[in-house]
Design an enzyme around this catalytic site. Structure first.
Site, PDB file in Angstrom:
ATOM      1  N   ASP A  54       0.867  -1.034   0.143  1.00 17.00           N
ATOM      2  CA  ASP A  54      -0.081  -0.001   0.094  1.00 17.00           C
ATOM      3  C   ASP A  54       0.867   1.321   0.018  1.00 17.00           C
ATOM      4  OD1 ASP A  54      -1.828   2.146   0.731  1.00 17.00           O
ATOM      5  OD2 ASP A  54      -3.158   0.369   1.114  1.00 17.00           O
TER       6      ASP A  54
ATOM      7  N   HIS B  12     -10.327  -4.381  -3.771  1.00 20.06           N
ATOM      8  CA  HIS B  12      -8.824  -4.515  -3.261  1.00 20.06           C
ATOM      9  C   HIS B  12      -8.902  -4.881  -1.877  1.00 20.06           C
ATOM     10  CE1 HIS B  12      -9.459  -0.085  -2.801  1.00 20.06           C
ATOM     11  NE2 HIS B  12      -8.527  -0.132  -1.761  1.00 20.06           N
ATOM     12  N   LEU B  13      -8.073  -5.981  -1.461  1.00 21.36           N
ATOM     13  CA  LEU B  13      -8.218  -6.521  -0.179  1.00 21.36           C
ATOM     14  C   LEU B  13      -6.952  -5.966   0.703  1.00 21.36           C
ATOM     15  CD1 LEU B  13      -9.296  -8.712   2.028  1.00 21.36           C
ATOM     16  CD2 LEU B  13      -7.330 -10.081   0.926  1.00 21.36           C
ATOM     17  N   HIS B  14      -6.944  -5.248   1.853  1.00 21.96           N
ATOM     18  CA  HIS B  14      -6.244  -5.017   2.624  1.00 21.96           C
ATOM     19  C   HIS B  14      -5.792  -5.961   3.637  1.00 21.96           C
ATOM     20  CE1 HIS B  14      -6.648  -0.586   1.973  1.00 21.96           C
ATOM     21  NE2 HIS B  14      -7.927  -0.688   1.460  1.00 21.96           N
TER      22      HIS B  14
END
Length: 138
Positions: free
Chosen positions: A27, A96-98
């Site tokens: 990120d 989108h996956l954190h």
């Protein structure tokens, strides 16, 4: 018909993990010591666009998120936050996956955006549960 989102040549960002459906990057505005994004190559708007037949994809996203944390020597996988922003709090109009760790040391601002009490964030397990029981994310 869905469009393809990312290929290697379209971004200067280092791709840490990838397969035919997903890729993983750091990120650019990390909210924790370890903060990665798992992104679908096929365009999906956000977590509320997911349906029952997306469960295998979401499970693979979870696997890749855990894998990148393990690869970066995150030893306590119970002290992580893995999930999605809930619309309209999504900064990017693409699923989108954190995957973040350690959750216990995230700064206050990050807790607001990704913490257990956040109204802006839904965990991967909650998304999977809702998809399996309701066929959608509420």
């Amino acid at each position: 018909m869905s469009s393809t989102f990312y290929t290697h040549s379209q971004t200067d960002t280092e791709i840490l993990l990838s397969d035919d459906e997903l890729l993983c990057i750091r990120d650019v505005k990390p909210g924790a010591t370890h903060h990665y994004l798992v992104i679908t190559r096929t365009h999906i708007e956000n977590c509320k666009s997911l349906q029952l037949d997306d469960v295998p994809l979401v499970e693979r996203m979870k696997e890749m998120g855990r894998s990148i944390l393990e690869k970066n020597r995150v030893s306590n996988l119970d002290d992580v936050r893995i999930g999605f922003h809930i619309p309209p709090f999504s900064s990017v109009p693409h699923l989108h996956l954190h995957a973040m760790a350690p959750a216990s040391t995230m700064p206050f601002k990050s807790q607001l955006h990704y913490g257990a009490q956040s109204h802006w964030f839904i965990t991967i397990d909650k998304v999977l549960s809702q998809l399996k029981t309701r066929g959608k994310v509420k």
